[in-house]
Design an enzyme around this catalytic site. Structure first.
Site, mmCIF file in Angstrom:
data_model
loop_
_atom_site.group_PDB
_atom_site.id
_atom_site.type_symbol
_atom_site.label_atom_id
_atom_site.label_comp_id
_atom_site.label_asym_id
_atom_site.label_seq_id
_atom_site.Cartn_x
_atom_site.Cartn_y
_atom_site.Cartn_z
ATOM 1 C CD GLU A 438 40.842 -36.989 3.393
ATOM 2 O OE1 GLU A 438 40.224 -36.707 2.349
ATOM 3 O OE2 GLU A 438 41.474 -38.069 3.546
ATOM 4 C CG ASP A 512 38.953 -40.491 3.341
ATOM 5 O OD1 ASP A 512 38.856 -40.870 4.523
ATOM 6 O OD2 ASP A 512 38.201 -39.644 2.835
ATOM 7 C CG ASP A 516 40.832 -35.884 -3.288
ATOM 8 O OD1 ASP A 516 41.678 -35.501 -4.128
ATOM 9 O OD2 ASP A 516 39.615 -35.715 -3.433
#
Length: 818
Positions: A438, A512, A516
């Protein structure tokens, strides 16, 4: 954690003769090689044991003799299956000289389902005669109760061997009753997983109820008091409606076809929705066949043939420049194909794929006739379905043009790679890994920290398109998806996907640990599940597990997986090189460590109940009451104990600002009592029920055991002496445990990672990418229908099913990041 090991091959003994041939007697072969019979000894195999016993009861229903099946999960993780069928035969077998009941549970290939003349079952899911015996072989113990001939009979086994022969217990209160009750406890020596998952079983038995119209199946979990009852008079039609509850149907009622030919019966329900994926589920004699088989191929052939003919006769396709394929016709289709036949042929005991060659032609013929008749009688529905197929064909053609265009631009070309990607040197896919990361920050750290020989890194920017809501051509227009497909190398789409071109046999999603990151991971999994499912099915997809904490003091550095690991490390760190005394007596460091861990476990477990219970009440019950399952059954004793609790909390109202109310009511179904509890605060009222099952649960036993281990130390005097420091004294275990945790933190820097970007390349390698240290979760699909439902509910357009899902699962949340 992954560990690489090297093996060397050496010659075995040169002698190979008859004396080295071992014969496994009875059920010994099953215990030696359980995977051959139940698939594995993990989650799938454990639950398969329940399915085998329930399947036997369902066979009684298929034969017309069983109306209700009950499944009960007990607090010790044993399972009881009750049916009201004819009951296993209890008379002596003419040649084996043991009761028929003992025979079917102790001998492989013994049963009443071999479909010879005079067979007890015309149609059944069992065909090898090994299901019951396999469960017996893999159980610590099995107890069988049989109601037959107006009497109750009992038989017990331990690890596959009869403890004693079948015995007659006595006459039944209702002589006309018949049925079988089987209770078994899976053997912990065999199984790696020991806890039954209620939701897994519920999904399976809901399916069974749909497939057997009118059959009542109930399941109860005594560990949590959850229970469900399934009974569907609508059968497969209700099944399809249930599967499509999170989708928008393009025609109101599912199409239902029931046809029979000689001893074969075919039943199908189907409905098209505005989604872009198909759901075809096949069953043979009520047994799910996730691998498909001849009934599925026969259905596909019939559907394509009939719709093609209807399209030729329809004015809707006169100006259509492309042909409509079977895939176009099945876009958005949800269909259940159930066949019943006398002689099943499966691939393996786990019954994954139907192999009867004659079934394909029978299903093709019967479904073709039924579908043709339906289209003639319902022209509006037929045209709606045809328009959906035309739209799918148009979208496929648009996607083909988009794919050709992007190929010319080298976006999906197999030989090309995305510009942001860092590839590895190794060319053997079985040795290669790709990390899907990400953002550029984490991608930069991963590129620098990786092993360039066999680890590739692809950073994705932001959130990719939700493919659950997008058509194929639109999906190919998303830049991040194009990069991902290009990197993997298999291409995409039913006509273009080629698993042989996969570049990496480990596809690791590394995002993460925040909201998100979870969303991005879900979007990637949605893409892989909907468009590249073979990657998941063949075990190539993984999820990275980065550590949550970093502990650093001086030159010492440690990475810790979660809060539990951090606390254990702090305790160990603080207690090293100390002298400890409790009430003037020396105590070993290891004993003090166990004492603090028990204390922390007790306090944390208490707090974890606060969402659906009340911590203060639970603490009081454990520490100062006589409540138990036996007391709950005795109303007078129960009310006495509740009066004591009521009095105590009344006296504490000015401190706690809480009011407690207890009410006893009779639980007639289970022959016990229940406590209805209301906890009133200034902000809200919390209501819940408490029954005897709770006091018998493993969780409650853990709480009691932990409390028993610490109660004698709660008011003790603790004296601790460290090198070059004065003795410190603490009154009570609370103060001592708090000091130990704080001392473990003293002088240290403890970092809680929220994102991978917070790690430098060396840290990311050491904790998350190094095969010697890392932990990877492999993505598996245990239940294809339930997986489809989860993606449809959580990622689809319908809001109401998603809201219901959130409400039902809100109380299960423990670590919420908001």
């Amino acid at each position: 954690m992954e560990n690489s090991t090297s093996t060397s091959i050496s010659k075995a003994g040169s002698e190979y003769n008859a004396g080295q041939i071992k014969v496994l007697e009875g059920l010994e072969a099953v215990r030696k090689r359980p995977g051959m019979y139940i698939g594995d000894t993990a989650n799938r195999g454990l639950h398969h044991c329940v399915y085998e016993i329930v399947d036997n009861a369902v066979d009684e229903a298929l034969a017309g003799y069983c109306n209700e099946i009950k499944i009960i999960i007990h607090v010790d993780n044993s399972v009881t299956v009750v049916d009201d069928g004819r009951g296993i035969p209890v008379d002596m077998h003419p040649t084996e000289k043991v009761s028929a009941a003992e025979l079917v549970y102790s001998k492989l290939h013994a049963g009443g389902k071999f479909n010879e003349e005079g067979s007890a079952y015309k149609v059944s899911g069992g065909l090898h005669g090994v299901g019951a015996a396999v469960v017996n072989a893999l159980s610590k113990w099995v107890k069988i109760e049989i109601k037959k001939h107006g009497k109750l009979h009992e038989l017990r086994f331990e690890r596959g061997k009869a403890v004693k022969p079948l015995v007659e217990i006595g006459p039944l209160d209702k002589p006309e009753e018949t049925g079988t009750t089987v209770t078994f406890k899976p053997d912990n020596e065999i199984f790696e997983v020991h806890e039954f998952n209620y939701d897994t079983l519920v999904n399976r038995f809901r399916e069974m109820a749909f497939l057997n119209k009118g059959l009542k199946i109930s399941i109860k979990d005594e560990r949590s008091d959850r229970k469900d009852v399934f009974q569907y008079n609508g059968g497969l039609v209700e099944f399809v409606e249930y599967l499509n509850r999170a989708k928008t149907a393009i025609h109101k009622k599912p199409i239902s076809i029931t046809q029979s030919k000689e001893d074969y019966e075919v039943e199908i329900a189907m409905q098209w929705t505005d989604s872009y994926s198909e759901v075809l589920s096949g069953y043979a004699n009520a047994i799910c066949t996730p691998g498909g088989g001849t009934h599925i191929s026969g259905f596909k052939t019939a559907l394509t043939r009939v719709l093609n003919q209807y399209a030729k006769d329809s004015a809707l396709t006169k100006n259509l420049k492309m042909s409509i394929t079977g895939d176009d016709m099945r876009e958005g289709l949800t269909a259940i194909i159930s066949v019943k036949l006398p002689e099943l042929q499966f691939e393996g005991q786990t019954k994954d794929k139907l192999g009867n060659s004659e079934v394909e032609g029978i299903v093709n013929s019967l479904v073709g006739d039924g579908l043709k008749t339906f289209f003639e009688e319902n022209p509006d529905t037929a045209k709606t379905i045809l328009r959906k197929s035309i739209d799918a064909a148009s979208a496929r053609e648009a996607a083909r043009k988009a794919r050709e265009l992007t190929r010319r631009k080298s976006v999906l070309e197999v030989s090309g790679l995305p510009g942001k990607m860092a590839d590895c040197q190794e060319k053997d896919p079985s040795k290669c890994e790709i990390y899907i990361v990400e953002g550029d920050s984490a991608g930069g750290s991963a590129k620098q920290g990786r092993d360039r020989k066999n680890q590739a890194v692809l950073p994705l920017k932001g959130k990719i398109l939700n493919v659950e809501k997008a058509r194929f051509d639109k999906m190919l227009g998303n830049n991040e998806i194009k990069m991902l497909i290009q990197a993997i190398g298999t291409s995409i789409g039913k006509d273009n996907f080629d698993i042989a071109k996969l570049r990496y046999h480990k596809i690791v999603i590394m995002t993460d640990a925040d909201v998100d990151g979870s969303h991005i991971r879900t979007l990637i999994l949605t893409l892989l599940y909907r468009q590249l499912p073979e990657l998941i099915e063949q075990g190539y997809v993984y999820i990275a597990q980065p550590p949550l904490y970093r502990y650093k003091r001086g030159k010492s550095e440690r990475y810790l997986k979660d809060e539990k690991a951090l606390e254990a490390f702090l305790v160990e760190n603080s207690l090293s090189d100390t002298i400890l005394m409790i009430d003037g007596k020396n105590i070993e460091i290891e004993d003090s460590r166990k004492l603090i861990n028990k204390y922390r476990a007790y306090t944390k477990n208490l707090q974890s109940y606060d969402i659906h219970f009340d911590t203060m009440l639970l603490k009081r019950i454990i520490e100062n009451s006589e409540l138990s399952n036996e007391v709950v059954k005795d109303r007078a004793k129960l009310e006495t104990e509740l009066e004591k609790l009521q009095k105590y909390f009344k006296e504490q109202e000015h401190k706690t600002l809480k009011k407690y109310n207890f009410e006893v009511f009779e639980d007639k179904e289970h022959g016990t009592n229940q406590i209805k509890i209301t906890v009133q605060t200034t902000a809200r009222n919390k209501k819940f029920k408490l029954g005897g099952h709770f006091f018998d649960s493993p969780d409650y036993a853990d709480l009691v055991n932990n409390y028993d281990g610490i109660k004698n130390f709660l008011k003790a005097r603790f004296e601790i002496t460290r090198e070059k420091s004065e003795m410190q004294t603490f009154e009570g275990l609370d103060a001592f445990a708090l000091h130990i945790l704080e001392d473990g933190k003293a002088g240290a820097y403890i970092q809680r990672y929220k994102g991978l970007g917070e790690m430098n390349p060396e840290q990311l390698w050491e904790t998350t990418m190094n095969p010697e240290n890392r932990t990877l979760l492999q993505v598996k699909i245990e239940d294809s229908i339930e997986a489809d439902q989860v993606f449809s509910v959580l990622m689809g357009d319908q809001v109401e099913p998603r809201r219901q899902f959130v409400e039902e699962n809100a109380l299960n949340v423990r670590n919420l990041d908001v």
